[in-house]
Design an enzyme around this catalytic site. Structure first.
Site, PDB file in Angstrom:
ATOM      1  N   THR A 180       0.867  -1.188   0.000  1.00 46.48           N
ATOM      2  CA  THR A 180       0.000   0.000   0.000  1.00 46.48           C
ATOM      3  C   THR A 180       0.899   1.232   0.000  1.00 46.48           C
ATOM      4  O   THR A 180       2.028   1.185   0.485  1.00 46.48           O
ATOM      5  CB  THR A 180      -0.867   0.051   1.271  1.00 46.48           C
ATOM      6  OG1 THR A 180       0.030   0.041   2.392  1.00 46.48           O
ATOM      7  CG2 THR A 180      -1.786  -1.132   1.376  1.00 46.48           C
ATOM      8  N   GLU A 325      -5.781  -3.190  -1.768  1.00 43.69           N
ATOM      9  CA  GLU A 325      -6.340  -4.347  -1.057  1.00 43.69           C
ATOM     10  C   GLU A 325      -7.527  -4.969  -1.785  1.00 43.69           C
ATOM     11  O   GLU A 325      -7.996  -6.043  -1.408  1.00 43.69           O
ATOM     12  CB  GLU A 325      -6.799  -3.934   0.353  1.00 43.69           C
ATOM     13  CG  GLU A 325      -5.676  -3.486   1.280  1.00 43.69           C
ATOM     14  CD  GLU A 325      -5.370  -1.993   1.189  1.00 43.69           C
ATOM     15  OE1 GLU A 325      -5.563  -1.400   0.107  1.00 43.69           O
ATOM     16  OE2 GLU A 325      -4.945  -1.403   2.200  1.00 43.69           O
ATOM     17  N   LYS A 432     -14.134  16.824  11.561  1.00 43.19           N
ATOM     18  CA  LYS A 432     -15.198  16.804  12.573  1.00 43.19           C
ATOM     19  C   LYS A 432     -15.268  18.185  13.208  1.00 43.19           C
ATOM     20  O   LYS A 432     -14.379  18.575  13.970  1.00 43.19           O
ATOM     21  CB  LYS A 432     -14.865  15.737  13.621  1.00 43.19           C
ATOM     22  CG  LYS A 432     -16.052  15.286  14.392  1.00 43.19           C
ATOM     23  CD  LYS A 432     -16.330  13.817  14.101  1.00 43.19           C
ATOM     24  CE  LYS A 432     -17.710  13.434  14.569  1.00 43.19           C
ATOM     25  NZ  LYS A 432     -17.805  12.077  15.033  1.00 43.19           N
ATOM     26  N   TRP A 437     -19.839  16.188  10.698  1.00 43.59           N
ATOM     27  CA  TRP A 437     -18.813  15.836   9.719  1.00 43.59           C
ATOM     28  C   TRP A 437     -18.842  16.788   8.532  1.00 43.59           C
ATOM     29  O   TRP A 437     -19.900  17.121   8.004  1.00 43.59           O
ATOM     30  CB  TRP A 437     -19.042  14.417   9.195  1.00 43.59           C
ATOM     31  CG  TRP A 437     -18.648  13.352  10.165  1.00 43.59           C
ATOM     32  CD1 TRP A 437     -18.508  13.491  11.517  1.00 43.59           C
ATOM     33  CD2 TRP A 437     -18.361  11.995   9.863  1.00 43.59           C
ATOM     34  NE1 TRP A 437     -18.141  12.303  12.064  1.00 43.59           N
ATOM     35  CE2 TRP A 437     -18.043  11.370  11.079  1.00 43.59           C
ATOM     36  CE3 TRP A 437     -18.335  11.243   8.698  1.00 43.59           C
ATOM     37  CZ2 TRP A 437     -17.702  10.018  11.151  1.00 43.59           C
ATOM     38  CZ3 TRP A 437     -18.001   9.908   8.761  1.00 43.59           C
ATOM     39  CH2 TRP A 437     -17.687   9.301   9.983  1.00 43.59           C
TER      40      TRP A 437
END
Ligand code: AMP
Length: 542
Positions: A180, A325, A432, A437
């Site tokens: 990754t 992934e 946040k 959000w």
């Protein structure tokens, strides 16, 4: 039914039997290199022979540090088909990360393109597992280095027979691995099996997905070290599409456009940053690419302004989502039959629909409770399927699977009742503010709609009252450098986002820092950002 193992040897078999006349074209400093699949196959056989002679055994990891080119494609087939594991190294990793992944994978042989020797040289003396380095060159000597004696790729091949007796493989054997890009902590290895690569290839090829055919000419600008170039090399081999490789000329719009035009590309693939410069170049020069029917784009969300600019120069983007992934294909935004033309753009801008073979759900990241597909609730995307990782190599980060076996992606999304996925953010990038959000991605998209803006990245910075508040980092288009103000950006946003979403500050920068695979590197932005200057009240929600 027969218990037939799904391996990449089948793809190689098809190339040899059905597509010998099809070409693999690679850009060179001057002109191009051309080779037919018919001439590539004996070289793949010779390469497998050479690997065997070098002592590579089933399951050994063999690394590549290479651009997108025909030799890399030979390695893509020879290594997994002779039973070893292809480990593509990300050439944009920091040396310490590169050292880490080579050690972590325990790579035994490393193949390097001549122009990338300087990168490897930074690790001279630090790669104990690597028994042999093989240099890939057109005859030019390697640049100065302290890497010791390197074998010559072409000489190795020449010494071998053009026939190779491929071993019998089991489909669950490892075929390849990718790390990754790791914006936090060390990179983590994802191991693909022959079976997962085979089924992923079939998934990629479906008409409602990437829809490659023998008649296509495919130009993968996405690096072969990034999630196996989105699976395109194997997909092209399976159906016999002609392939065009950019080699090291992938960042430059002029050479991308000229190669696509000269070789009559029909499908292009790359991350959004490439298309931002390509669209501008096409607009400026008036050149068009009428043969291109699809520009596959993923890796980060496509900004609306980019998709519109690409439509204007006649290039239709196909938005796809995925991650290392997930092999990587997870979803594609094909427009469905019932969508009226005026709603098409909206649907194409979503991350689209989950592909057959993968299941998806969204869940509250804290409680894990599954959320409805109502286009409003947003939570972490979780997926499962036969080409989704079950964990990382060497057991890193074991918490990625839920108790019932779904992979936690770390992406936050809403899903509408028709199944369109709309990624709101990464769990770690979402802002946040006062308990509510704010999507950094939505804000970035809105700002990038401003005609004077080239790129914008938004991060949350600590705020004494609201916990976090958004701060925008904006790159002006070259002709507007120094000629666009903070107020202008904020005014522009007023009718596009909720009032309490307006960034506290707009800071102008020359360039958004990018990760090794071309995404905005918010970790770097966060690390360098000065605190929010004002503690002025952010407007309350509503
Ligand atoms: P990588 O493993 O380097 O390919 O990174 C995968 C991550 O890139 C995903 O988890 C997403 O956060 C992001 N990503 C990939 N495709 C998209 C897309 N179409 N829209 C938004 N984010 C994306």
């Amino acid at each position: 039914m027969q218990d037939y193992d799904l391996t990449l040897q089948h793809v190689l078999w098809r190339i040899e039997k059905l597509f010998r006349r099809k070409e693999v074209v690679t850009k060179r400093e001057q002109g191009v290199h051309r080779i037919s699949y018919g001439d590539l196959v004996p070289r793949i056989n010779q390469l497998a022979g050479a690997l065997k002679r070098l002592g590579v055994k089933p399951g050994d990891r063999v690394a590549t540090l290479a651009w997108n080119n025909w030799r890399h494609l030979e390695l893509y087939y020879a290594i997994p088909c002779m039973g070893a594991v292809l480990h593509t190294l990300n050439l944009r990793l920091f040396p310490k990360d590169l050292e880490f992944v080579i050690k972590d994978a325990d790579d035994t042989i490393l193949f390097v393109d001549r122009t990338l020797v300087p990168i490897l040289n930074q690790l001279a003396g630090k790669l104990p597992s690597v028994k042999q380095i093989v240099l890939m060159t057109d005859g030019e000597p390697a640049p100065e280095n302290q890497l010791g004696k390197m074998l010559d790729y072409e000489a190795l091949l020449k010494a071998e027979s053009p026939e190779f007796a491929w071993p019998v493989l089991e489909e669950r054997n490892a075929a390849a691995m990718c790390y990754t890009s790791g914006t936090t902590g060390n990179p983590k290895g994802v191991v693909y099996s022959h079976r997962s690569q085979f089924i992923h290839t079939m998934g990629v090829l479906q008409v409602d997905n990437l829809a490659l055919s023998e008649r296509d000419v495919v130009f993968p600008i996405v690096p072969m070290f990034h999630a196996n170039s989105w699976g395109l090399p194997y997909a092209c081999g399976m159906v016999g599409s002609k392939v065009i490789f950019p080699d090291r000329f992938m960042g430059d719009a002029k050479s991308v456009v000229e190669l696509a035009r000269d070789e009559e590309a029909t499908i292009l693939a790359g991350v959004p940053t490439i298309w931002t410069t390509t669209a501008a170049y096409l607009k400026e020069t008036g050149i068009r690419l009428p043969k291109v029917h699809t520009v596959i784009c993923g890796g980060s969300a496509i900004p609306r302004a980019l998709m519109v600019a690409m439509d204007e120069v006649g290039l239709r983007m196909l938005h796809a989502w995925g991650m290392t992934e997930t092999s990587p294909l997870g979803s594609t935004a094909r427009v469905r039959s019932w969508v009226p033309p005026e709603e098409e753009l909206e649907k194409r801008l979503t991350q689209g629909l989950v592909v057959p073979g993968v299941e998806i759900r969204i869940a509250d990241p804290a409680s894990g409770v599954e959320l409805p597909w109502d286009g409003v609730a947003f939570g972490e995307i979780q997926v499962r399927g036969s080409w989704i990782a079950s964990g990382y190599y060497n057991g890193y980060d074991p918490g990625k699977l839920t108790d019932d076996g779904w992979f936690r992606t770390g992406d936050v999304a809403k899903i509408d009742p028709d199944g369109h996925i709309l990624i709101v953010d990464r769990t770690k990038d979402v802002i946040k503010s006062g308990g509510e959000w704010i999507s950094s991605v939505d804000l970035e998209n809105a700002i990038m709609g401003h005609p004077k803006v080239l790129e914008a990245a938004v991060i949350g910075l600590p705020h004494p009252k609201w916990d976090e508040r958004p701060v925008a980092f904006v790159v002006a288009r070259p002709e507007f450098k120094g000629k666009v103000s903070e107020d202008e950006i904020k005014d522009f946003l007023k009718d596009k986002v909720a009032k309490w979403w307006l960034p506290d500050e707009v800071r102008f920068i020359d360039e958004v820092p990018k990760t090794s695979v071309g995404k905005f590197d918010k970790k770097v932005l966060r690390g360098n950002a000065a605190a929010i200057a004002t503690t002025a009240e952010a407007p309350a929600k509503g």
